[in-house]
Scaffold this active site. Structure first.
Site, PDB file in Angstrom:
ATOM      1  N   TRP A 102       6.440   0.211   0.218  1.00  0.00           N
ATOM      2  CA  TRP A 102       6.380   0.067  -1.086  1.00  0.00           C
ATOM      3  C   TRP A 102       7.759   0.290  -1.657  1.00  0.00           C
ATOM      4  CZ3 TRP A 102       2.464  -2.610  -2.265  1.00  0.00           C
ATOM      5  CH2 TRP A 102       1.250  -2.674  -1.376  1.00  0.00           C
ATOM      6  N   ASP A 171       7.552   5.913  -8.300  1.00  0.00           N
ATOM      7  CA  ASP A 171       6.241   5.402  -8.059  1.00  0.00           C
ATOM      8  C   ASP A 171       5.344   6.370  -7.529  1.00  0.00           C
ATOM      9  OD1 ASP A 171       4.036   4.066  -7.511  1.00  0.00           O
ATOM     10  OD2 ASP A 171       5.200   2.601  -6.079  1.00  0.00           O
ATOM     11  N   LYS A 195      -6.073   5.004  -6.921  1.00  0.00           N
ATOM     12  CA  LYS A 195      -6.107   6.004  -6.171  1.00  0.00           C
ATOM     13  C   LYS A 195      -6.637   7.289  -6.619  1.00  0.00           C
ATOM     14  CE  LYS A 195      -3.019   3.384  -3.794  1.00  0.00           C
ATOM     15  NZ  LYS A 195      -3.236   2.522  -2.626  1.00  0.00           N
TER      16      LYS A 195
END
Length: 360
Positions: A102, A171, A195
């Site tokens: 990511w 992030d 999540k």
């Protein structure tokens, strides 16, 4: 009703009580005769939901008044572009720490916007660890330092954040609200909801107010953070049902005793699975180095692909879902986000012990 042991990496488990409340309110929200999905986003009923979610997040994370909370769409992936578009000046350089897939994707998007610099990377060891602060080498004219706080694919997590003389952008998609953090360490935090915050569809951005002064005036309206801060994230129709679910999850976190209590349970959940790995005499091989292990994603391999396939098949028969590792790493991964109960982790650890004894 039988509920699966849900270890999916995302979208992932939601608290059962939240799902049950949403079910009760689905057809008639607070006597309106309508579902939340049917309410106008300009109605007073939805406005209360929207502002409740924002206020609860501020309360649970101790977000100061010098920061704003906005709700967007597009997931964390859109933030890979929005961060440099809003914060990267012409003569400045976006600094990135690479700790997994990511962060690589965030860097790729930033390169399309302006100048970038890799301040640190653990790619050479296949992202088995988080770099030490002293390994981070900032460029000149650094606009910000971007990190990914938890790496779902590789199972690593920052346990101490770098304290450097540059704005820190994170992030936090996969570990926001899973542990206490000092928001004032960061200039900007962003997180996709799927999540720990709720279902997919809404992205939370927490940004320090003074950052708005740096935003260029030539950005498309929907890619400008000011569009959301000045309209209370209601410039256009927001993902109303996802924000409603977010508000229910935040209420659930508060009922659990807040983030501190959730963090303690997360440590206990992770410990029981890591113990099964560590006492296996090498049968289960952890991907992450011990000091960098994630409390959210436990990654491990087995002696060979044949045994791993057998493990996943047996696990599925026992009701365990989502244990296959990401295709780029292989092996197995147990994602144990906030809503995954301790009992599920305990059951997995017991299964791992049983499987090892039958297959050594």
């Amino acid at each position: 009703m039988k509920r699966a042991y849900n270890f999916n990496a995302g979208p992932s488990a939601l608290p059962l009580s939240v799902l049950e409340r949403a079910q009760r309110e689905l057809l008639d929200f607070q006597g309106t005769g309508m579902s939340v999905m049917e309410l106008s986003h300009r109605s007073k009923e939805y406005d209360a939901v929207h502002n409740n979610a924002k206020q609860l997040l501020k309360e649970l994370m101790n977000i100061p008044d010098t920061y704003d909370v906005v709700f967007l769409q597009g997931g964390a992936s859109l933030q890979f572009s929005m961060v440099p578009m809003n914060l990267l000046g012409n003569e400045q350089i976006g600094n990135y720490v690479l700790t997994g897939s990511w962060s690589e994707k965030a860097l790729k998007e930033a390169k399309k916007v302006g100048k970038t610099h890799v301040a640190a990377s653990t790619k050479e060891t296949n992202y088995t660890r988080i770099p030490a602060t002293e390994d981070i080498q900032l460029s000149e004219q650094a606009a910000y330092l971007h990190i990914t706080s938890n790496n779902t694919i590789f199972g690593t997590q920052w346990h101490e954040f770098p304290d450097l003389t540059v704005d820190l952008v994170a992030d936090m998609s996969s570990d926001i609200l899973s542990r206490e953090v000092n928001v004032e360490q960061f200039a900007l935090i962003y997180a996709g909801a799927q999540k720990n915050l709720g279902p997919s569809g809404v992205t939370v951005v927490i940004l320090r107010n003074d950052l708005l002064e740096r935003i260029p005036d030539n950005l498309p309206t929907m890619l400008d953070y000011r569009t959301y801060t000045t309209s209370n994230s209601l410039y256009n129709t927001p993902p109303t049902f996802a924000i409603y679910m977010l508000s229910l999850v935040l209420e659930w976190v508060k009922e659990q005793g807040g983030v501190k209590a959730v963090e303690q349970r997360n440590k206990e959940k992770a410990a029981v699975i890591y113990e099964a790995i560590d006492k296996s005499n090498g049968f289960y091989l952890p991907h992450a180095e011990k000091e960098s292990r994630s409390l959210m994603n436990v990654t491990f391999n087995l002696p060979n692909d044949e045994v791993a396939k057998k493990f996943l098949g047996a696990a599925k028969e026992r009701g365990f879902v989502g244990l296959a590792g990401h295709r780029s790493v292989g092996g197995c991964r147990a994602s144990i986000y906030n809503a995954v109960p301790y009992e599920a982790c305990e059951a997995l650890a017991q299964f791992m012990d049983e499987f090892r004894k039958r297959n050594v």
